[in-house]
Design an enzyme around this catalytic site. Sequence first.
Site, PDB file in Angstrom:
ATOM      1  CG  ASP A 227      -1.937  -1.290   1.366  1.00 33.57           C
ATOM      2  OD1 ASP A 227      -1.375  -2.428   1.029  1.00 33.57           O
ATOM      3  OD2 ASP A 227      -2.837  -0.963   1.981  1.00 33.57           O
ATOM      4  CG  ASP A 256      -5.516  -0.348  -0.296  1.00 33.44           C
ATOM      5  OD1 ASP A 256      -6.394  -0.787  -1.150  1.00 33.44           O
ATOM      6  OD2 ASP A 256      -5.780  -0.498   0.808  1.00 33.44           O
ATOM      7  NE  ARG A 260      -7.390   4.858   5.987  1.00 32.86           N
ATOM      8  CZ  ARG A 260      -8.226   5.388   6.923  1.00 32.86           C
ATOM      9  NH1 ARG A 260      -7.841   6.231   7.553  1.00 32.86           N
ATOM     10  NH2 ARG A 260      -9.136   4.605   7.490  1.00 32.86           N
ATOM     11  CG  ASN A 288      -9.367  -2.461   0.639  1.00 36.03           C
ATOM     12  OD1 ASN A 288      -8.095  -2.581   0.594  1.00 36.03           O
ATOM     13  ND2 ASN A 288      -9.919  -1.680   1.577  1.00 36.03           N
ATOM     14  CG  HIS A 289      -8.642   2.211  -0.003  1.00 38.38           C
ATOM     15  ND1 HIS A 289      -9.307   3.149   0.733  1.00 38.38           N
ATOM     16  CD2 HIS A 289      -8.580   1.353   1.409  1.00 38.38           C
ATOM     17  CE1 HIS A 289      -9.417   2.904   1.882  1.00 38.38           C
ATOM     18  NE2 HIS A 289      -8.986   1.728   2.289  1.00 38.38           N
ATOM     19  CG  HIS A 337      -4.929  -5.039  -1.507  1.00 36.16           C
ATOM     20  ND1 HIS A 337      -3.889  -4.373  -1.278  1.00 36.16           N
ATOM     21  CD2 HIS A 337      -5.949  -4.848  -0.651  1.00 36.16           C
ATOM     22  CE1 HIS A 337      -4.400  -3.570  -0.398  1.00 36.16           C
ATOM     23  NE2 HIS A 337      -5.416  -3.636  -0.165  1.00 36.16           N
ATOM     24  CG  HIS A 412      -5.973  -5.770   3.079  1.00 34.61           C
ATOM     25  ND1 HIS A 412      -6.673  -4.445   2.720  1.00 34.61           N
ATOM     26  CD2 HIS A 412      -7.051  -6.410   3.728  1.00 34.61           C
ATOM     27  CE1 HIS A 412      -7.978  -4.744   3.181  1.00 34.61           C
ATOM     28  NE2 HIS A 412      -8.137  -5.763   3.691  1.00 34.61           N
TER      29      HIS A 412
END
Length: 483
Positions: A227, A256, A260, A288-289, A337, A412
């Site tokens: 990530d 990812d 953020r 997942n992002h 991921h 992750h």
Amino acid sequence: MANKEEAEKLKNEANKLFTEKHYAGAVNLYTKAIDLYPENAVYFANRSFAHIKLEEYGSAVADASRAIEVDPSYAKGYYRRGDAYFMLGKFKDAIKDLKTAAKVAPKDPDLRKKLAECEKAIKRIKFEEALSTPDSEITHVSDTIDLSTMPVEDSYKGPRMQEDGAGGYTITEEFVLAMLEEFKEQRLIHRRFAFQILLQARQLLRELPSLVDIDIPADRHFTVCGDVHGQYYDLLNIWQLNGNPGPDNPYLFNGDFVDRGSFSVEVILALLAWKVLHPSCMHLTRGNHESHSMNKIYGFDGEVKHKFSGLMLDVFREVFNWLPLAFVLNRKVLVLHGGLFSKDGVSLDDLRKVERNREPPDEGLMCECLWSDPAPEQGRQASKRGVGLQFGPDITQQFLKDNGLELVVRSHEVKEEGYEVAHNGLLVTVFSAPNYCDQMGNKGAFVKFNGSDMVPHFTTFEAVPHPDVKPMAYASSFLSWGM
């Protein structure tokens, strides 16, 4: 009485750790307090809050529910469960709990703001559903973009792609390197060039299967990063430490890329630009992002609209939908991921056959690729996140045996050293966003394989300075109220 006093002492120590942002330590102490005195709803609500900070939203919901069971009149129980449901994108459940909390604590200003944000999210979903088009009638936004209608004005002083003599442009390494420097100075590239990177990357990604096989020659190496989460200056540091992507230095970034961190646009354009320039030397897994639901909450939506446009955001979504779900390196190492699966017997061919051109579903192989986590216990358990599952060493061992593989590499999860080897050496987690969100204090890491033996070699690194733009600067305002 002694148990109650000792439990209160533990809670106070946990609160101190929470204030210092040592959330995992706080969870451990709240758990000890609960073991001594489980009749106090505050302990469960506080642990729920710590789980939220750790992004363990499934555990947060469970703890908040326990707080409500212990004391149905305790507003914080509903408040925390509403928070966790919101983070999971379960807005109807969230608004139900927040309304209940508001009845108990009607003067709480943060609660009123969260209710308004939740109601706005539900209205947006209903509006999008009303406008939705059957799959057979969908026109992809990317297919409607006409680059010729985006002239590069003489007043634009940033980096330019090479003109091709026919009114178009060609991406070059000179352009990519200049673009990286432009981003470093907090300047953007012309939208014409940004759209071209996106459209060319989408075309390349569409041609790939959902699981991609990569051969690494015996005399070559291959780097896997985890990530990055919009931490652009740490991404540049990776290339400073390990060299820029190229034919002799291939990379795989394992999902990812965005959310953020508040330089997500710069991160994803940099990665996609290298992909367009060197398609066989830059590989990207979906995380997942890389999804609509996460981007609305955690900042990428707001950042793209602020820096470019809503039209570009639509194209980003279509690019994300074509990102592969997994890679196999030299027929030995699976990279994805999240993690493994809720059923036995999943084969690599099953992953190749997944129809990935969509938003991630709430269950099934695609969901589990993006969301699952390893656990030390044998077997399978419910996910702390509330999505996917947790899987034990026996699950990893059997999956590898069934598919003739030797190792799973996934990302992750934040790890203090930037990586972790688990499941008796059969599973590696690698995370490449050091001091995650400017508060976790973790190192970042990447892992390098030599084609001759495919043994993982780890490099760790610290965070580097970045401009004074805080993480989550473009995230949903819901996250800044009482969180």
